[in-house]
Design a protein around this motif. Structure first.
Motif, mmCIF file in Angstrom:
data_model
loop_
_atom_site.group_PDB
_atom_site.id
_atom_site.type_symbol
_atom_site.label_atom_id
_atom_site.label_comp_id
_atom_site.label_asym_id
_atom_site.label_seq_id
_atom_site.Cartn_x
_atom_site.Cartn_y
_atom_site.Cartn_z
ATOM 1 N N GLU A 248 -22.408 10.966 38.945
ATOM 2 C CA GLU A 248 -23.231 12.093 38.485
ATOM 3 C C GLU A 248 -22.537 12.913 37.424
ATOM 4 O OE1 GLU A 248 -24.778 14.643 41.520
ATOM 5 O OE2 GLU A 248 -25.935 12.972 42.365
ATOM 6 N N ASN A 249 -21.204 12.971 37.490
ATOM 7 C CA ASN A 249 -20.502 13.800 36.505
ATOM 8 C C ASN A 249 -19.190 13.147 36.090
ATOM 9 O OD1 ASN A 249 -18.358 14.692 38.359
ATOM 10 N ND2 ASN A 249 -20.086 15.645 39.422
ATOM 11 N N GLU A 250 -18.630 13.675 34.997
ATOM 12 C CA GLU A 250 -17.413 13.109 34.405
ATOM 13 C C GLU A 250 -16.235 13.205 35.364
ATOM 14 O OE1 GLU A 250 -16.044 15.213 30.930
ATOM 15 O OE2 GLU A 250 -14.951 13.452 30.209
ATOM 16 N N CYS A 251 -16.186 14.334 36.078
ATOM 17 C CA CYS A 251 -15.059 14.599 36.965
ATOM 18 C C CYS A 251 -14.930 13.506 38.037
ATOM 19 C CB CYS A 251 -15.313 15.953 37.599
ATOM 20 S SG CYS A 251 -13.860 16.734 38.126
ATOM 21 N N ASP A 252 -16.049 13.159 38.675
ATOM 22 C CA ASP A 252 -16.026 12.134 39.723
ATOM 23 C C ASP A 252 -15.652 10.773 39.132
ATOM 24 O OD1 ASP A 252 -16.794 14.073 41.444
ATOM 25 O OD2 ASP A 252 -18.867 13.371 41.712
ATOM 26 N N ALA A 253 -16.175 10.487 37.937
ATOM 27 C CA ALA A 253 -15.867 9.202 37.297
ATOM 28 C C ALA A 253 -14.374 9.115 36.978
ATOM 29 C CB ALA A 253 -16.700 9.035 36.029
ATOM 30 N N LEU A 254 -13.823 10.215 36.438
ATOM 31 C CA LEU A 254 -12.396 10.203 36.080
ATOM 32 C C LEU A 254 -11.513 10.118 37.322
ATOM 33 C CD1 LEU A 254 -12.306 12.825 33.177
ATOM 34 C CD2 LEU A 254 -11.931 10.355 32.993
ATOM 35 N N ALA A 255 -11.961 10.762 38.415
ATOM 36 C CA ALA A 255 -11.175 10.721 39.658
ATOM 37 C C ALA A 255 -11.080 9.280 40.158
ATOM 38 C CB ALA A 255 -11.808 11.617 40.707
ATOM 39 N N ALA A 256 -12.198 8.564 40.147
ATOM 40 C CA ALA A 256 -12.178 7.158 40.585
ATOM 41 C C ALA A 256 -11.338 6.325 39.610
ATOM 42 C CB ALA A 256 -13.614 6.622 40.643
ATOM 43 N N PHE A 257 -11.493 6.591 38.320
ATOM 44 C CA PHE A 257 -10.791 5.814 37.292
ATOM 45 C C PHE A 257 -9.265 5.953 37.442
ATOM 46 C CE2 PHE A 257 -9.391 5.125 32.823
ATOM 47 C CZ PHE A 257 -9.912 3.856 32.650
ATOM 48 N N SER A 258 -8.834 7.133 37.864
ATOM 49 C CA SER A 258 -7.381 7.364 37.955
ATOM 50 C C SER A 258 -6.755 6.521 39.074
ATOM 51 C CB SER A 258 -7.100 8.851 38.193
ATOM 52 O OG SER A 258 -7.560 9.193 39.480
ATOM 53 N N ASN A 259 -7.587 5.973 39.954
ATOM 54 C CA ASN A 259 -7.066 5.146 41.052
ATOM 55 C C ASN A 259 -7.064 3.658 40.746
ATOM 56 O OD1 ASN A 259 -6.600 7.248 42.838
ATOM 57 N ND2 ASN A 259 -8.764 7.338 43.381
ATOM 58 N N LYS A 260 -7.469 3.285 39.528
ATOM 59 C CA LYS A 260 -7.614 1.846 39.257
ATOM 60 C C LYS A 260 -6.241 1.172 39.163
ATOM 61 C CE LYS A 260 -7.565 1.780 34.262
ATOM 62 N NZ LYS A 260 -6.185 1.308 34.268
ATOM 63 N N SER A 261 -6.273 -0.120 39.406
ATOM 64 C CA SER A 261 -5.043 -0.901 39.319
ATOM 65 C C SER A 261 -4.588 -1.005 37.865
ATOM 66 C CB SER A 261 -5.339 -2.297 39.873
ATOM 67 O OG SER A 261 -4.672 -3.266 39.134
ATOM 68 N N GLU A 262 -3.292 -1.173 37.659
ATOM 69 C CA GLU A 262 -2.790 -1.302 36.286
ATOM 70 C C GLU A 262 -3.158 -2.645 35.671
ATOM 71 O OE1 GLU A 262 1.359 -0.364 36.328
ATOM 72 O OE2 GLU A 262 0.954 1.767 36.685
ATOM 73 N N GLN A 263 -3.636 -3.564 36.497
ATOM 74 C CA GLN A 263 -4.003 -4.887 35.962
ATOM 75 C C GLN A 263 -5.360 -4.887 35.260
ATOM 76 O OE1 GLN A 263 -3.558 -7.096 39.557
ATOM 77 N NE2 GLN A 263 -1.364 -6.689 39.507
ATOM 78 N N VAL A 264 -6.099 -3.821 35.426
ATOM 79 C CA VAL A 264 -7.387 -3.751 34.736
ATOM 80 C C VAL A 264 -7.363 -2.584 33.753
ATOM 81 C CG1 VAL A 264 -8.646 -4.738 36.695
ATOM 82 C CG2 VAL A 264 -8.483 -2.257 36.465
ATOM 83 N N THR A 265 -8.168 -2.711 32.683
ATOM 84 C CA THR A 265 -8.301 -1.611 31.738
ATOM 85 C C THR A 265 -9.728 -1.091 31.839
ATOM 86 O OG1 THR A 265 -8.792 -3.238 30.044
ATOM 87 C CG2 THR A 265 -6.532 -2.413 30.128
ATOM 88 N N GLY A 266 -10.067 -0.132 31.026
ATOM 89 C CA GLY A 266 -11.437 0.367 31.078
ATOM 90 C C GLY A 266 -11.556 1.731 30.459
ATOM 91 N N PHE A 267 -12.681 2.368 30.723
ATOM 92 C CA PHE A 267 -12.926 3.699 30.175
ATOM 93 C C PHE A 267 -14.024 4.385 30.974
ATOM 94 C CE2 PHE A 267 -15.460 0.599 27.815
ATOM 95 C CZ PHE A 267 -16.731 1.147 27.869
ATOM 96 N N VAL A 268 -14.132 5.691 30.741
ATOM 97 C CA VAL A 268 -15.210 6.483 31.331
ATOM 98 C C VAL A 268 -16.052 7.004 30.175
ATOM 99 C CG1 VAL A 268 -15.650 8.705 32.456
ATOM 100 C CG2 VAL A 268 -13.999 7.115 33.442
ATOM 101 N N ALA A 269 -17.370 6.877 30.264
ATOM 102 C CA ALA A 269 -18.218 7.314 29.151
ATOM 103 C C ALA A 269 -19.562 7.796 29.661
ATOM 104 C CB ALA A 269 -18.433 6.164 28.168
ATOM 105 N N LYS A 270 -20.151 8.704 28.896
ATOM 106 C CA LYS A 270 -21.515 9.186 29.183
ATOM 107 C C LYS A 270 -22.496 8.176 28.600
ATOM 108 C CE LYS A 270 -24.233 13.228 29.578
ATOM 109 N NZ LYS A 270 -25.391 12.543 30.157
ATOM 110 N N SER A 271 -23.611 8.010 29.275
ATOM 111 C CA SER A 271 -24.672 7.164 28.716
ATOM 112 C C SER A 271 -25.675 8.043 27.971
ATOM 113 C CB SER A 271 -25.348 6.382 29.833
ATOM 114 O OG SER A 271 -25.825 7.272 30.824
#
Ligand SMILES: C[C@](O)(CO)[C@H](O)COP(=O)(O)OP(=O)(O)OC[C@H]1O[C@@H](n2ccc(N)nc2=O)[C@H](O)[C@@H]1O
Ligand SMILES: Nc1ncnc2c1ncn2[C@@H]1O[C@H](COP(=O)(O)OP(=O)(O)OP(=O)(O)O)[C@@H](O)[C@H]1O
Length: 289
Positions: A248-271
């Motif tokens: 629903e919001n950037e904050c929640d997306a970034l919180a989940a993203f900060s837990n990702k494994s170092e073996q994967v890359t990615g990004f957080v973006a608004k649609s």
């Protein structure tokens, strides 16, 4: 670069296939599909300088794509052939989208070249003409040329503009490149999902028909998906390899993203429902650059 003759920051956004159904296979090998395209406010970016000779040159070569094969060059040459062919271009591409990621990076680059050079060269083709030229380069190019979230049928070119919710997305790239052709020619790809006449409320119920096959062929994708679903309902885009989950919001997306494994890359973006490319085109018409 400080050269004022350079027209800068033409965006080439990513797309997500919120669902992707394969309905059948045509005689030419292409697949009939139904999909829902969402556009992201994140992607590649291109700069252009018009040349007074007919030369078209990519100033930022890509290591693994020959210049003549690059969709940027192919799009520019295709458009050039529609006019008198007297003008050329130097093009700079800032690549942020992973190749073979299912985010449509190459297709979006091609669409941005068509739209930008149509304006800069004053070729003055209509949006319909640009979309039909784009289809010669790839099934995903027309949606980027038109620049609206859309429900698509046919091979992906019959587009119906839709208005979607515009959540934040976490996009994960499991660091493997999946070839679209490999998936579409695989004997185990399900190809007989019945066509739906769908309403927006039902869209979340559908699936990506390529996802199981890609997970079977690429364990890295399956592993990343198993991690992602812990945070939110998750799905693969296109023929992979990227996966997405909405928040629903950037904050929640970034919180989940900060837990990702170092073996994967990615990004957080608004649609968004309207591509940033259309805004850049409007800005060009107002400012002349
Ligand atoms: C999977 C999607 O990304 C969904 O949006 C698109 O359908 C693929 O679009 P794209 O990458 O622009 O695809 P193209 O460059 O036209 O084709 C790449 C490969 O996928 C196959 N292909 C593509 C689109 C389609 N509807 N059926 C296919 O069988 C083509 O035979 C080709 O071998
Ligand atoms: N400018 C470009 N950017 C990325 N790939 C390009 C480009 N030009 C040509 N290609 C070729 O196109 C292939 C597909 O790249 P792309 O990044 O569009 O894949 P994708 O995100 O899986 O696209 P799609 O979702 O449309 O299938 C690459 O493997 C590369 O060989």
């Amino acid at each position: 670069m400080t050269d004022s003759s350079i027209s800068r920051n033409w965006p080439a956004p990513a797309k997500l296939n919120l669902f992707l159904h394969i309905n059948g296979r045509r005689d030419d090998g292409y697949h009939e599909l139904q999909t829902l395209f969402q556009i992201l406010e994140f992607g590649d970016s291109l700069d252009f300088r018009v040349r007074n000779d007919s030369h078209i040159h990519l100033q930022t070569p890509m290591a693994n794509v020959a210049e003549a094969d690059n969709l940027v060059i192919r799009a520019a040459k295709l458009l050039q052939a529609q006019g008198n062919g007297q003008l050329g271009a130097d093009i700079w591409l800032t690549k942020r989208l992973p190749m073979g990621g299912g985010l449509g990076g190459g297709s979006s680059d091609a669409a941005t070249v068509l739209v930008a050079l149509n304006a800069l060269w004053q070729t003055n083709l209509s949006v319909d003409e640009l979309a039909s030229l784009g289809l010669q380069l790839g099934a995903d190019v027309p949606v980027f040329v038109r620049g609206h979230a859309a429900f698509a049928e046919g091979v992906g070119e019959q587009l119906q503009t839709v208005k979607l919710d515009t959540p934040w997305f976490m996009v994960i790239h499991p660091n493997v490149e999946v070839s679209t052709a490999e998936i579409f020619t695989h004997p185990d790809l399900p190809r007989n999902t019945p066509k739906i006449s769908t309403t927006p409320e039902e869209w979340g119920l559908h699936r990506n028909d390529c996802q199981q096959l890609v997970c079977d062929l690429y364990p890295q994708v399956a592993k990343a998906l198993n991690w992602l679903v812990k945070y939110a309902p998750s799905r693969m885009t296109g023929t992979g390899a990227c996966l997405f989950a909405s928040f629903e919001n950037e904050c929640d997306a970034l919180a989940a993203f900060s837990n990702k494994s170092e073996q994967v890359t990615g990004f957080v973006a608004k649609s968004c429902n309207r591509s940033p490319l259309l805004e850049r085109l409007e800005q060009f018409h107002l400012s002349g650059n």
